[in-house]
Motif scaffolding. Sequence first.
Motif, PDB file in Angstrom:
ATOM      1  N   PRO A  36     -13.786   5.770  -0.183  1.00  0.00           N
ATOM      2  CA  PRO A  36     -12.713   5.706  -1.197  1.00  0.00           C
ATOM      3  C   PRO A  36     -11.343   5.687  -0.530  1.00  0.00           C
ATOM      4  CG  PRO A  36     -13.709   7.893  -1.137  1.00  0.00           C
ATOM      5  CD  PRO A  36     -14.531   7.030  -0.241  1.00  0.00           C
ATOM      6  N   SER A  37     -10.476   4.869  -1.036  1.00  0.00           N
ATOM      7  CA  SER A  37      -9.117   4.764  -0.504  1.00  0.00           C
ATOM      8  C   SER A  37      -8.143   5.485  -1.423  1.00  0.00           C
ATOM      9  CB  SER A  37      -8.714   3.291  -0.395  1.00  0.00           C
ATOM     10  OG  SER A  37      -8.625   2.718  -1.698  1.00  0.00           O
ATOM     11  N   LEU A  38      -6.898   5.577  -0.989  1.00  0.00           N
ATOM     12  CA  LEU A  38      -5.876   6.178  -1.849  1.00  0.00           C
ATOM     13  C   LEU A  38      -5.694   5.365  -3.124  1.00  0.00           C
ATOM     14  CD1 LEU A  38      -3.229   7.253   0.804  1.00  0.00           C
ATOM     15  CD2 LEU A  38      -4.584   8.756  -0.655  1.00  0.00           C
ATOM     16  N   ILE A  39      -5.909   4.051  -3.002  1.00  0.00           N
ATOM     17  CA  ILE A  39      -5.827   3.200  -4.196  1.00  0.00           C
ATOM     18  C   ILE A  39      -6.925   3.578  -5.183  1.00  0.00           C
ATOM     19  CG2 ILE A  39      -6.046   0.841  -5.058  1.00  0.00           C
ATOM     20  CD1 ILE A  39      -4.743  -0.123  -2.482  1.00  0.00           C
ATOM     21  N   SER A  40      -8.110   3.912  -4.660  1.00  0.00           N
ATOM     22  CA  SER A  40      -9.213   4.327  -5.532  1.00  0.00           C
ATOM     23  C   SER A  40      -8.832   5.559  -6.336  1.00  0.00           C
ATOM     24  CB  SER A  40     -10.466   4.630  -4.701  1.00  0.00           C
ATOM     25  OG  SER A  40     -10.825   3.555  -3.873  1.00  0.00           O
ATOM     26  N   TYR A  41      -8.265   6.564  -5.650  1.00  0.00           N
ATOM     27  CA  TYR A  41      -7.896   7.814  -6.322  1.00  0.00           C
ATOM     28  C   TYR A  41      -6.743   7.593  -7.301  1.00  0.00           C
ATOM     29  CZ  TYR A  41     -10.989  10.324  -3.166  1.00  0.00           C
ATOM     30  OH  TYR A  41     -12.100  10.777  -2.500  1.00  0.00           O
ATOM     31  N   THR A  58      -0.180  11.218  -1.691  1.00  0.00           N
ATOM     32  CA  THR A  58       1.030  10.441  -1.403  1.00  0.00           C
ATOM     33  C   THR A  58       1.905  10.407  -2.652  1.00  0.00           C
ATOM     34  OG1 THR A  58       0.007   8.384  -2.130  1.00  0.00           O
ATOM     35  CG2 THR A  58      -0.220   8.957   0.209  1.00  0.00           C
ATOM     36  N   THR A  59       3.055   9.796  -2.507  1.00  0.00           N
ATOM     37  CA  THR A  59       3.963   9.651  -3.648  1.00  0.00           C
ATOM     38  C   THR A  59       3.273   8.950  -4.818  1.00  0.00           C
ATOM     39  OG1 THR A  59       5.885   9.557  -2.181  1.00  0.00           O
ATOM     40  CG2 THR A  59       6.173   8.671  -4.397  1.00  0.00           C
ATOM     41  N   SER A  60       2.500   7.908  -4.523  1.00  0.00           N
ATOM     42  CA  SER A  60       1.843   7.155  -5.602  1.00  0.00           C
ATOM     43  C   SER A  60       0.832   8.025  -6.351  1.00  0.00           C
ATOM     44  CB  SER A  60       1.164   5.904  -5.043  1.00  0.00           C
ATOM     45  OG  SER A  60       0.138   6.249  -4.127  1.00  0.00           O
ATOM     46  N   ILE A  61       0.183   8.946  -5.649  1.00  0.00           N
ATOM     47  CA  ILE A  61      -0.770   9.857  -6.290  1.00  0.00           C
ATOM     48  C   ILE A  61      -0.030  10.802  -7.236  1.00  0.00           C
ATOM     49  CG2 ILE A  61      -2.397  11.742  -5.921  1.00  0.00           C
ATOM     50  CD1 ILE A  61      -3.550   9.054  -5.140  1.00  0.00           C
ATOM     51  N   TYR A  62       1.047  11.414  -6.745  1.00  0.00           N
ATOM     52  CA  TYR A  62       1.846  12.308  -7.594  1.00  0.00           C
ATOM     53  C   TYR A  62       2.398  11.553  -8.798  1.00  0.00           C
ATOM     54  CZ  TYR A  62       1.990  16.536  -4.678  1.00  0.00           C
ATOM     55  OH  TYR A  62       1.679  17.693  -4.009  1.00  0.00           O
ATOM     56  N   ASN A  63       2.869  10.330  -8.570  1.00  0.00           N
ATOM     57  CA  ASN A  63       3.414   9.545  -9.680  1.00  0.00           C
ATOM     58  C   ASN A  63       2.360   9.301 -10.754  1.00  0.00           C
ATOM     59  OD1 ASN A  63       5.764   9.448  -8.243  1.00  0.00           O
ATOM     60  ND2 ASN A  63       5.676   7.264  -7.777  1.00  0.00           N
ATOM     61  N   GLU A 123       6.056  16.616   5.101  1.00  0.00           N
ATOM     62  CA  GLU A 123       5.081  15.714   4.484  1.00  0.00           C
ATOM     63  C   GLU A 123       5.815  14.465   3.990  1.00  0.00           C
ATOM     64  OE1 GLU A 123       2.155  17.336   1.774  1.00  0.00           O
ATOM     65  OE2 GLU A 123       2.442  19.357   2.593  1.00  0.00           O
ATOM     66  N   MET A 124       6.067  13.563   4.913  1.00  0.00           N
ATOM     67  CA  MET A 124       6.912  12.408   4.635  1.00  0.00           C
ATOM     68  C   MET A 124       6.322  11.479   3.578  1.00  0.00           C
ATOM     69  SD  MET A 124       9.061  13.481   6.725  1.00  0.00           S
ATOM     70  CE  MET A 124      10.321  12.216   6.612  1.00  0.00           C
ATOM     71  N   GLU A 125       4.982  11.524   3.419  1.00  0.00           N
ATOM     72  CA  GLU A 125       4.332  10.591   2.506  1.00  0.00           C
ATOM     73  C   GLU A 125       4.425  11.012   1.048  1.00  0.00           C
ATOM     74  OE1 GLU A 125       1.596  13.672   4.029  1.00  0.00           O
ATOM     75  OE2 GLU A 125       2.794  12.137   5.019  1.00  0.00           O
ATOM     76  N   VAL A 126       5.073  12.149   0.753  1.00  0.00           N
ATOM     77  CA  VAL A 126       5.200  12.575  -0.648  1.00  0.00           C
ATOM     78  C   VAL A 126       6.677  12.637  -1.091  1.00  0.00           C
ATOM     79  CG1 VAL A 126       3.018  13.836  -0.656  1.00  0.00           C
ATOM     80  CG2 VAL A 126       5.120  15.048  -0.053  1.00  0.00           C
ATOM     81  N   ARG A 152      10.368   5.967  -9.207  1.00  0.00           N
ATOM     82  CA  ARG A 152       9.300   6.011 -10.212  1.00  0.00           C
ATOM     83  C   ARG A 152       8.913   7.455 -10.533  1.00  0.00           C
ATOM     84  NH1 ARG A 152       5.269   1.081  -8.213  1.00  0.00           N
ATOM     85  NH2 ARG A 152       6.796  -0.602  -8.494  1.00  0.00           N
ATOM     86  N   THR A 153       9.001   8.323  -9.540  1.00  0.00           N
ATOM     87  CA  THR A 153       8.716   9.734  -9.775  1.00  0.00           C
ATOM     88  C   THR A 153       9.704  10.298 -10.784  1.00  0.00           C
ATOM     89  OG1 THR A 153       8.161   9.857  -7.401  1.00  0.00           O
ATOM     90  CG2 THR A 153       8.213  11.924  -8.637  1.00  0.00           C
ATOM     91  N   TRP A 154      10.975  10.069 -10.514  1.00  0.00           N
ATOM     92  CA  TRP A 154      12.020  10.580 -11.406  1.00  0.00           C
ATOM     93  C   TRP A 154      11.900   9.972 -12.795  1.00  0.00           C
ATOM     94  CZ3 TRP A 154      15.533  14.395 -10.308  1.00  0.00           C
ATOM     95  CH2 TRP A 154      15.650  14.791  -8.972  1.00  0.00           C
ATOM     96  N   ALA A 155      11.622   8.671 -12.865  1.00  0.00           N
ATOM     97  CA  ALA A 155      11.488   8.011 -14.168  1.00  0.00           C
ATOM     98  C   ALA A 155      10.323   8.597 -14.957  1.00  0.00           C
ATOM     99  CB  ALA A 155      11.295   6.503 -13.981  1.00  0.00           C
TER     100      ALA A 155
END
Length: 275
Positions: free
Chosen positions: A46-51, A92-97, A132-135, A140-143
């Motif tokens: 599984p990749s980060l895209i999967s999650y 990563t940021t995309s996961i939190y978003n 943790e530079m990847e987060v 998009r997070t703020w939005a």
Amino acid sequence: VAYTSVLNCWAKANNRRERELAAARSLRILDEMEKRFARGDYQVKPSLISYATAIRAIGNSMDDDSAQRAEGVLRRLYELQKSGKIPGIRPTTSIYNAVINALSRAPGNRVRFAKKAEAYLEEMHKRYAKGEMEVQPDVRTWAAVLRSWSMSGAQDAAANAQRVLLQLEKMHEKGQTPVRPNYVCYTTVMGAFANSRQPGALEKMEAILFKMEDHYTKTQEADMRPNTVSYVTAIDAFARKNERNAADRAQATVDRMMKLYSMQLGHVRPTRIVF
């Protein structure tokens, strides 16, 4: 790739039956991918895209526990990172978003979910400050946090959305973040004021639209150009509120939109939706 493609189908489900099943089916797919990878089938890692896609499917679902399930995937990723069972997997940021977006759409206590969304934003800042530079939060997070407050239904939803927006503006001005608000952020807060019953809400909504118009006219920076949604939000609010001079203000908004478009600076073109 095949598993992630199926997850993407669940994330885009639009009929009621599929959306009722989306959360459980997505988690089941993640379970199967992890188990097969653990048995040595490295082609289904599984990749980060999967999650992230699974979280989007959960957010799009009609599951009563969608908020808890989305947060559970985030915790799962931290556990996988700690155990090292799946190399290279970490939040990563995309996961939190994706989690924050899921919270903004989840059924239940939306005020509590908006507070959680803002808490995740703060968590990201703290983790980023610790290396943790990847987060690092992005626009998009703020939005997504602004949308959570805007859709919370709280009496002070607009005030909280504006507070978060002002926080971002100040942090950007002080050089504490490279992120600055864009038209999506401003239009989201406009929507919060459009739905607010608090005194002066329409004036605050209109002031945000004026700010975007003025900034774009002076700079032509595309990320600050009010779009059709911005104008429809304002015009619709004037029509629904039926306050004094509401019709005149709605017409003035349309006239101003036409005048700005005629300047040929790239302002959005009036459409029949506006009229």
